[in-house]
Structures are given as structure tokens and as C-alpha cells.
Design a protein around this motif. Structure first.
Motif, PDB file in Angstrom:
ATOM      1  N   TYR A 196       0.736  -1.378   0.084  1.00 36.90           N
ATOM      2  CA  TYR A 196      -0.112   0.078  -0.118  1.00 36.90           C
ATOM      3  C   TYR A 196       0.798   1.404   0.069  1.00 36.90           C
ATOM      4  O   TYR A 196       0.423   2.054  -0.845  1.00 36.90           O
ATOM      5  CB  TYR A 196      -1.160   0.145   1.134  1.00 36.90           C
ATOM      6  CG  TYR A 196      -1.991  -1.121   1.357  1.00 36.90           C
ATOM      7  CD1 TYR A 196      -3.046  -1.121   0.234  1.00 36.90           C
ATOM      8  CD2 TYR A 196      -1.771  -2.296   1.908  1.00 36.90           C
ATOM      9  CE1 TYR A 196      -3.726  -2.209   0.013  1.00 36.90           C
ATOM     10  CE2 TYR A 196      -2.654  -3.536   2.064  1.00 36.90           C
ATOM     11  CZ  TYR A 196      -3.706  -3.313   0.757  1.00 36.90           C
ATOM     12  OH  TYR A 196      -4.482  -4.286   0.788  1.00 36.90           O
ATOM     13  N   SER A 240      -3.807  -9.426  -2.852  1.00 32.98           N
ATOM     14  CA  SER A 240      -5.003  -9.920  -3.654  1.00 32.98           C
ATOM     15  C   SER A 240      -5.951 -11.059  -2.945  1.00 32.98           C
ATOM     16  O   SER A 240      -6.946 -10.881  -3.070  1.00 32.98           O
ATOM     17  CB  SER A 240      -4.735 -10.159  -5.091  1.00 32.98           C
ATOM     18  OG  SER A 240      -3.774 -11.445  -5.098  1.00 32.98           O
ATOM     19  N   GLN A 243      -7.566  -9.594  -0.070  1.00 32.49           N
ATOM     20  CA  GLN A 243      -8.787  -8.887  -0.230  1.00 32.49           C
ATOM     21  C   GLN A 243     -10.134  -9.656  -0.666  1.00 32.49           C
ATOM     22  O   GLN A 243     -11.109  -9.418  -0.514  1.00 32.49           O
ATOM     23  CB  GLN A 243      -8.512  -7.761  -1.423  1.00 32.49           C
ATOM     24  CG  GLN A 243      -9.683  -6.897  -2.121  1.00 32.49           C
ATOM     25  CD  GLN A 243      -9.948  -6.076  -0.839  1.00 32.49           C
ATOM     26  OE1 GLN A 243      -9.289  -5.212  -0.108  1.00 32.49           O
ATOM     27  NE2 GLN A 243     -11.288  -6.091  -0.678  1.00 32.49           N
ATOM     28  N   ASP A 246     -11.416 -10.949   2.414  1.00 32.49           N
ATOM     29  CA  ASP A 246     -12.470 -10.176   2.957  1.00 32.49           C
ATOM     30  C   ASP A 246     -13.772  -9.807   2.459  1.00 32.49           C
ATOM     31  O   ASP A 246     -14.724  -9.728   2.916  1.00 32.49           O
ATOM     32  CB  ASP A 246     -11.669  -8.747   3.043  1.00 32.49           C
ATOM     33  CG  ASP A 246     -10.515  -8.572   4.003  1.00 32.49           C
ATOM     34  OD1 ASP A 246     -10.513  -9.591   4.898  1.00 32.49           O
ATOM     35  OD2 ASP A 246      -9.603  -7.914   4.058  1.00 32.49           O
ATOM     36  N   ASP A 247     -13.666  -9.976   1.005  1.00 34.60           N
ATOM     37  CA  ASP A 247     -14.904  -9.649   0.202  1.00 34.60           C
ATOM     38  C   ASP A 247     -15.825 -10.848   0.330  1.00 34.60           C
ATOM     39  O   ASP A 247     -17.003 -10.775   0.625  1.00 34.60           O
ATOM     40  CB  ASP A 247     -14.423  -9.634  -1.458  1.00 34.60           C
ATOM     41  CG  ASP A 247     -13.901  -8.422  -1.847  1.00 34.60           C
ATOM     42  OD1 ASP A 247     -14.037  -7.404  -0.838  1.00 34.60           O
ATOM     43  OD2 ASP A 247     -13.251  -8.459  -2.675  1.00 34.60           O
TER      44      ASP A 247
END
Length: 380
Positions: A196, A240, A243, A246-247
Motif C-alpha cells: 500500500y 489480492s 482482499q 475479506d470480500d
């Protein structure tokens, strides 16, 4: 203890350097534990030496190993106790035998140790996604420099020495000089371990007038260098994957049971992997059958797939790590008859053990997924 205490401790795990460089075993074991906590496989502070832990260790080990490093999860499971953060619960009847043990084997660990456990505060930090991310990044300090890691990673995907040298020069010198002139940062991009943080700096870089001009003059070489290191950071931090997990967890349309299946699938374990093992019986390309070296890979990428496609075993290949990486990055694909397609952008592919005679045995159900891969992922 404060978070900074554990950051400092995890940055100094004292990996085995007897070969002249840091071996990745301890880091891979900690990476495996962090991901199994995220997945929900480890829900209390008890780390069992089970197949799930060993599989996840092996997955990370295949990315970071060098030369003759051996896939031996029992070594860090035992030797991490020297960190003071990792503790072993020895079976009461085996304490004397354990105390006399100076080196570990798979058999001894299974026989003598009930489970490992972490400092309680560290375990709490690893259960918090924000602090777990910080601690994950801290672990990479135990390995060789990021530049060395990037060099190995780039070679593993077939980049030539010349290309790597050009990219390193751009990331260490040219681009930081332009950023410094613009008052943004003085640091080498190769010193950044946070995906990030890197994205924040890169977004500013692409807006620099000098960068745009030099990149055009260099026929996109500077952009290619930035994108290459971005892919490297994404790979080593698995951003990735996190993420996507998390989704899944936040999706109210998916049942809790289905979420568990899909999370397992996303990190390469669970039913999807077992279905691929059942179908392919080994590496789809080489037929190599040591499953701890094989990766369950989606043909149509997870991020582009519907939920049913993500779980469909015909949307998967079981591959050795070097072949999986080339396929995942679009440097190879397969035609309708299963023959390998090698991108002209994959330099020195023979070093990766890839050759033009490779072939896989396809079922009709594979065809649509591979057509998507050829059209959307393969680098023409």
C-alpha cells in the motif's frame, strides 16, 4: 507488550544462515500460521502440526526457497522456540525425551509435541487484520534484502539478467532521483516492503512530468519496472488473496458454510485442491506426484470468476510452482488440444524447466476456461 515490540522481535527471528544467506523456513512457518488464523483454521492459541499447516508452509516455501533448501516444516516448528515468541506444549509422558532432543524430525514432532502456541498478546495482534498486516511485513526483514528477493523472483518468472538489471537501476536510481527532485521521497523503491505504501508513491510517480517524458523516451521501460516490482510485492504479501477473503467474509449473499469452502479454495486448500488432486493425479503438465510441491491454480482467475466457477474443479490446474507462476502471469497457456503456448515475452523460459513439447490432457469442460485464459490472460 506493544505492537512495536513484536515488530522488532519478528524482524529478528535469526534464520539459519549456515549456507551464507538466510533460509526461509521460520518466515514461511509464521506466514502459514498468519494465514491459517485469517482463514479460521486456527481459532485458539494452539498451532497443531497438521496437514493444513504443512501444506501452507510448503506453498510459501516454494516461493522463497533457493538452491538445495529442503521442504522441512518440522525444522521451524521446533526451532522457532528460540525466538521466545513461539512455545511448544510437549506431551507430559515425553518431556524427558523432548528435553534430550537437539534436532527435529517429522516423526519426533508428531510423537512428542501436542501443539505450539504464541505469546498471548502476539496471538491477539495476529487476529486483528490491521496489526497482522504490519507483523506480516516485519517478517520479510529476516530474509535477504528486498532487492535480492526481487532479483530471485524476477528470475523465477523468466526475466533475463539484462532486463532485471535495467529494472533495478530504474527502481533504485532513476525514479527515486525524479521523486526527490519533486520533493516526494528520497528512498529507493526497492526498499519498500508495504504494497500500500508502494501504491501511494507510484500513483504520484505516474503524474510526474519528468517521469512521463523519460518513460516515453525509454519505450515504457520505467513503467514496466514499476509494474514488475508491484507484482513482486503483491506476490510476497498476498494482498489480492487477503482482499478476496475479506470480500467473501463480508458478502451477505453467501452462507457461512459456503464462505468456509470459498475461503479454503482461495488459499489453495480445501475441496477445490482435493478435487484437482483427484482429477490430475499429479502435476497436470509433468505428472510429478509429490503433492506438497503442487499448487491448485484457477484457469479463469478468481477475481474474474463467478462463485460457482471459483469452486468448479474444471476451472483448475494442479501445477508445479514454476509452471503455475508462468501460467498465472500469462506467460504460458494451452491450446484446444492441450499443447503449451509460450509467450514471446517470457525470456529464457528453458531455465524454468518449460519447453515447447509440454502438453496437458483436457476434458471438454476445461475448454471455455482455457479459451478465456488465452484471450484475456495470455501475453500475446
Amino acid at each position: 507488550m506493544r505492537l512495536t515490540y513484536y515488530v522488532n522481535r519478528l524482524q529478528s527471528l535469526r534464520p539459519d544462515r549456515s549456507s551464507g544467506r538466510a533460509k526461509p523456513h521460520k518466515v514461511c512457518m509464521m506466514f502459514a500460521v498468519i494465514e491459517l488464523i485469517e482463514q479460521g483454521h486456527i481459532q485458539e492459541n494452539k498451532i497443531y502440526y497438521d496437514d493444513a499447516l504443512k501444506r501452507r508452509f510448503s506453498w510459501h516455501f516454494m516461493r522463497l526457497k533457493q538452491d538445495n533448501d529442503t521442504d522441512s516444516p518440522f525444522l521451524p516448528f521446533f526451532h522457532l522456540k528460540s525466538s521466545g515468541l513461539w512455545h511448544l506444549k510437549v506431551l507430559k509422558e515425553n518431556v524427558a525425551e523432548f528435553d534430550a532432543m537437539r534436532s527435529a524430525t517429522d516423526t519426533k514432532i508428531r510423537k512428542l509435541v501436542d501443539y505450539a502456541y504464541l505469546d498471548e498478546q502476539l496471538f491477539k495482534y495476529l487476529n486483528n487484520p490491521s496489526t497482522a498486516s504490519v507483523l506480516r511485513n516485519a517478517l520479510t526483514a529476516n530474509l535477504d534484502t528486498l532487492e535480492d528477493q526481487y532479483d530471485r523472483w524476477a528470475k523465477s518468472i523468466g526475466k533475463s539478467e539484462k532486463t532485471i538489471k535495467n529494472y533495478v537501476g530504474a527502481l533504485k536510481n532513476s525514479i527515486p532521483n525524479w521523486l526527490n527532485d519533486a520533493g516526494i521521497t528520497k528512498q529507493s523503491l526497492l526498499s519498500i516492503s508495504s504494497y500500500y505504501e508502494y501504491e501511494t508513491i507510484v500513483n504520484k510517480t505516474f503524474k510526474l512530468t519528468e517521469f512521463v517524458a523519460k518513460d516515453k523516451q525509454g519505450k515504457g521501460m520505467y513503467s514496466a519496472a514499476i509494474n514488475s516490482y508491484r507484482a513482486f510485492l503483491s506476490d510476497i504479501t498476498q494482498v489480492s488473496v487477503k482482499q478476496d477473503i475479506d470480500d467473501i467474509i463480508l458478502d451477505s449473499t453467501i452462507s457461512e458454510t459456503q464462505k468456509s469452502v470459498m475461503v479454503n479454495t482461495r488459499i489453495g486448500q480445501g475441496r477445490f485442491r482435493e478435487d484437482l488432486i483427484s482429477h490430475w493425479k499429479g502435476c497436470a503438465v509433468t505428472q510429478y506426484q509429490n503433492y506438497s510441491f503442487l499448487i491448485a491454480s484457477h484457469i479463469k482467475p478468481w477475481s474474474k470468476s463467478e462463485n460457482d466457477e471459483r469452486l468448479d474443479p474444471f476451472n483448475g490446474l494442479l501445477l508445479l510452482a514454476n509452471i503455475d507462476k508462468a501460467f498465472d502471469l500469462g506467460y504460458i497457456s494451452f491450446n484446444e488440444n492441450g499443447r503449451i503456448l509460450i509467450s514471446e515475452h517470457l525470456e529464457e523460459f528453458q531455465i524454468l524447466g518449460i519447453h515447447s513439447n509440454m502438453k496437458i490432457a483436457l476434458a471438454d469442460q476445461h475448454q471455455d476456461y482455457l479459451a478465456y485464459h488465452r484471450e484475456q490472460q495470455f501475453k500475446q
